[in-house]
Scaffold this active site. Structure first.
Site, PDB file in Angstrom:
ATOM      1  N   PRO A   1       6.168  12.543 -21.502  1.00 11.62           N
ATOM      2  CA  PRO A   1       5.700  11.971 -20.229  1.00 11.62           C
ATOM      3  C   PRO A   1       5.013  13.024 -19.371  1.00 11.62           C
ATOM      4  O   PRO A   1       5.350  14.212 -19.457  1.00 11.62           O
ATOM      5  CB  PRO A   1       6.990  11.488 -19.552  1.00 11.62           C
ATOM      6  CG  PRO A   1       8.087  12.265 -20.192  1.00 11.62           C
ATOM      7  CD  PRO A   1       7.637  12.612 -21.581  1.00 11.62           C
ATOM      8  N   ASP A   2       4.032  12.598 -18.560  1.00  7.20           N
ATOM      9  CA  ASP A   2       3.510  13.554 -17.579  1.00  7.20           C
ATOM     10  C   ASP A   2       4.471  13.570 -16.389  1.00  7.20           C
ATOM     11  O   ASP A   2       5.590  13.033 -16.472  1.00  7.20           O
ATOM     12  CB  ASP A   2       2.044  13.244 -17.205  1.00  7.20           C
ATOM     13  CG  ASP A   2       1.872  11.927 -16.462  1.00  7.20           C
ATOM     14  OD1 ASP A   2       2.881  11.297 -16.091  1.00  7.20           O
ATOM     15  OD2 ASP A   2       0.715  11.524 -16.241  1.00  7.20           O
ATOM     16  N   PHE A   3       4.079  14.197 -15.306  1.00  3.98           N
ATOM     17  CA  PHE A   3       5.021  14.361 -14.200  1.00  3.98           C
ATOM     18  C   PHE A   3       4.852  13.304 -13.116  1.00  3.98           C
ATOM     19  O   PHE A   3       5.827  12.768 -12.597  1.00  3.98           O
ATOM     20  CB  PHE A   3       4.863  15.767 -13.569  1.00  3.98           C
ATOM     21  CG  PHE A   3       5.230  16.849 -14.524  1.00  3.98           C
ATOM     22  CD1 PHE A   3       6.533  17.290 -14.625  1.00  3.98           C
ATOM     23  CD2 PHE A   3       4.275  17.409 -15.370  1.00  3.98           C
ATOM     24  CE1 PHE A   3       6.893  18.255 -15.535  1.00  3.98           C
ATOM     25  CE2 PHE A   3       4.620  18.389 -16.284  1.00  3.98           C
ATOM     26  CZ  PHE A   3       5.928  18.812 -16.371  1.00  3.98           C
ATOM     27  N   ARG A   4       3.594  12.998 -12.765  1.00  2.58           N
ATOM     28  CA  ARG A   4       3.364  12.243 -11.535  1.00  2.58           C
ATOM     29  C   ARG A   4       2.788  10.847 -11.722  1.00  2.58           C
ATOM     30  O   ARG A   4       2.507  10.175 -10.733  1.00  2.58           O
ATOM     31  CB  ARG A   4       2.469  13.064 -10.588  1.00  2.58           C
ATOM     32  CG  ARG A   4       3.137  14.322 -10.137  1.00  2.58           C
ATOM     33  CD  ARG A   4       2.308  15.224  -9.261  1.00  2.58           C
ATOM     34  NE  ARG A   4       3.091  16.432  -8.971  1.00  2.58           N
ATOM     35  CZ  ARG A   4       3.235  17.460  -9.802  1.00  2.58           C
ATOM     36  NH1 ARG A   4       2.622  17.457 -10.967  1.00  2.58           N
ATOM     37  NH2 ARG A   4       3.989  18.496  -9.463  1.00  2.58           N
TER      38      ARG A   4
ATOM     39  N   ASN B   1       0.845  23.169 -19.518  1.00  3.04           N
ATOM     40  CA  ASN B   1       1.887  22.555 -20.337  1.00  3.04           C
ATOM     41  C   ASN B   1       2.760  23.603 -21.011  1.00  3.04           C
ATOM     42  O   ASN B   1       2.290  24.666 -21.405  1.00  3.04           O
ATOM     43  CB  ASN B   1       1.255  21.637 -21.385  1.00  3.04           C
ATOM     44  CG  ASN B   1       0.424  20.546 -20.745  1.00  3.04           C
ATOM     45  OD1 ASN B   1       0.577  20.288 -19.546  1.00  3.04           O
ATOM     46  ND2 ASN B   1      -0.447  19.915 -21.498  1.00  3.04           N
TER      47      ASN B   1
ATOM     48  N   ASP C   1       4.597  22.660 -23.678  1.00  2.00           N
ATOM     49  CA  ASP C   1       4.952  22.026 -24.954  1.00  2.00           C
ATOM     50  C   ASP C   1       4.412  22.780 -26.174  1.00  2.00           C
ATOM     51  O   ASP C   1       4.709  22.412 -27.311  1.00  2.00           O
ATOM     52  CB  ASP C   1       4.481  20.565 -24.984  1.00  2.00           C
ATOM     53  CG  ASP C   1       2.982  20.405 -24.697  1.00  2.00           C
ATOM     54  OD1 ASP C   1       2.197  21.315 -25.037  1.00  2.00           O
ATOM     55  OD2 ASP C   1       2.595  19.356 -24.132  1.00  2.00           O
TER      56      ASP C   1
ATOM     57  N   HIS D   1       2.006  28.169 -16.983  1.00  2.00           N
ATOM     58  CA  HIS D   1       3.383  27.938 -16.537  1.00  2.00           C
ATOM     59  C   HIS D   1       4.393  28.372 -17.599  1.00  2.00           C
ATOM     60  O   HIS D   1       5.499  27.848 -17.665  1.00  2.00           O
ATOM     61  CB  HIS D   1       3.574  26.458 -16.153  1.00  2.00           C
ATOM     62  CG  HIS D   1       2.776  26.067 -14.938  1.00  2.00           C
ATOM     63  ND1 HIS D   1       2.571  24.768 -14.551  1.00  2.00           N
ATOM     64  CD2 HIS D   1       2.131  26.829 -14.013  1.00  2.00           C
ATOM     65  CE1 HIS D   1       1.824  24.744 -13.449  1.00  2.00           C
ATOM     66  NE2 HIS D   1       1.539  25.980 -13.112  1.00  2.00           N
TER      67      HIS D   1
ATOM     68  N   CYS E   1      17.765  36.407 -20.001  1.00  2.00           N
ATOM     69  CA  CYS E   1      18.878  36.161 -19.087  1.00  2.00           C
ATOM     70  C   CYS E   1      18.378  36.385 -17.660  1.00  2.00           C
ATOM     71  O   CYS E   1      17.734  37.408 -17.383  1.00  2.00           O
ATOM     72  CB  CYS E   1      20.012  37.131 -19.393  1.00  2.00           C
ATOM     73  SG  CYS E   1      21.274  37.139 -18.105  1.00  2.00           S
TER      74      CYS E   1
ATOM     75  N   CYS F   1      24.424  34.016 -21.408  1.00  2.00           N
ATOM     76  CA  CYS F   1      24.053  35.318 -21.958  1.00  2.00           C
ATOM     77  C   CYS F   1      25.295  35.983 -22.573  1.00  2.00           C
ATOM     78  O   CYS F   1      26.355  36.001 -21.945  1.00  2.00           O
ATOM     79  CB  CYS F   1      23.491  36.174 -20.824  1.00  2.00           C
ATOM     80  SG  CYS F   1      23.187  37.878 -21.273  1.00  2.00           S
TER      81      CYS F   1
END
Ligand code: OAD
Length: 288
Positions: free
Chosen positions: A37-40, A111, A113, A130, A138, A169
């Site tokens: 799914p996209d976000f918005r 993305n 992904d 991103h 950690c 961790c």
């Protein structure tokens, strides 16, 4: 230079300028046909469907301060979204074919992904603005963890006696977090360095006739600093938007030279491949 608002005219441009190259600026919309799914997007977007995670606000799932207080929603979602379960879309393979034809200058993707890599696009041509699930560390002591280790820890994450057992961790028992950029965290240095370099290439391109076109696709241009990239494209360089709807700078500060291709991205990609005469190679790339 003006490219019309049709796929055919974009294809004509690429044929007329055989040395021209593309910089793609992409977002979640290029992966929705893969089942992510996209976000918005209303109804289907991730942020509209997070009620089960009981968040104070939807974007909290990727907010660093919230995560440090309550990591459970992120790990729950990460299990669902973890790369490996999805295949690239037609749009990804179209970008791969631009690479194979030596017409790809760069892809900036929001993305996480890693489907650009999976489509076979070389890492030096991809900027994961991103971050991604590929690197993990950690958040307290900085210990680095390979992807396989985080993945197996993630699979073991569960709720025992009402207490969430997060990916911890081994050294300090703090959280292992993929190097995905959360709200409140800096983007990777490579994002800024490569964009500075590509801006230089764009400035030069109009002088030496090599031509660069910037294509923005599958993003709402809602998250900064990524959303400012189209604004920073020099006026001498043509920008275009391929998306379901007109967004960001393309609606707020449209330029006369902009082109808009509105519709479903896989359909637009297929159409562009047809007009370029690349359909055979395109279909060969698509793994069904
Ligand atoms: P958004 O969900 O904000 O925007 C996706 C855009 O793609 C929307 O404009 C959709 O209409 C469009 N779209 C979706 N499917 C499409 C299709 N099949 N064909 C054409 N258009 C389609 O996603 P992003 O802009 O990528 O950041 O979101 C940016 C950032 O917000 C993400 O990287 C993430 C999120 O918070 C972090 O988590 C840090």
């Amino acid at each position: 230079m003006k490219i019309g608002n049709t796929v055919e005219s974009l294809a004509s441009y690429f044929k007329e300028f055989p040395k021209s190259k593309v910089i793609f600026l992409v977002g979640a919309g290029i992966s929705t046909s893969c089942g992510i799914p996209d976000f918005r997007s209303p109804e289907t977007g991730l942020y509209h469907n997070l009620s089960k995670l009981k968040l104070p606000f939807a974007e909290a799932v990727f907010d660093i301060d919230f995560y440090e207080e309550n990591p459970e929603p992120f790990y729950t979602l990460a299990k669902e979204l973890y790369p490996g379960n999805f295949k690239p879309s037609k749009f990804h393979y179209m970008m791969k074919l631009f690479q194979d034809k030596k017409r790809l200058e760069r892809i900036y993707t929001q993305n996480i992904d890693t489907l650009e890599r999976l489509a076979g696009i070389r890492s030096e041509l991809i900027v994961e603005a991103h971050g991604s699930f590929a690197d993990n560390h950690c958040i307290s002591c900085g210990e680095e963890y390979p992807q396989e280790v985080f993945k197996s820890r993630l699979e073991e994450c569960s709720k025992i006696d009402g207490k969430f057992d997060y990916a911890a961790c081994v050294k300090c028992q703090s959280f292992i977090k993929p190097k995905i950029v959360f709200f409140g965290e800096d983007l990777p240095k490579r994002f800024f360095d490569t964009w500075a370099q590509d801006l230089e290439t764009m400035q030069q391109s109009s002088k030496n006739g090599s031509e660069v076109v910037v294509i923005v696709a599958g993003t709402s241009l809602a998250v900064y600093p990524f959303a400012s990239l189209p604004t920073e494209v020099p006026n001498t360089v043509v920008r275009g938007l391929m998306n379901k709807n007109t967004v960001g700078d393309f609606s707020k500060h449209p330029r006369k030279s902009d082109f808009l291709l509105t519709g479903d991205l896989d359909e637009l990609a297929t159409e562009l491949m047809e007009h370029l005469g690349w359909s055979k190679e395109f279909n060969d790339l698509i793994v069904t």
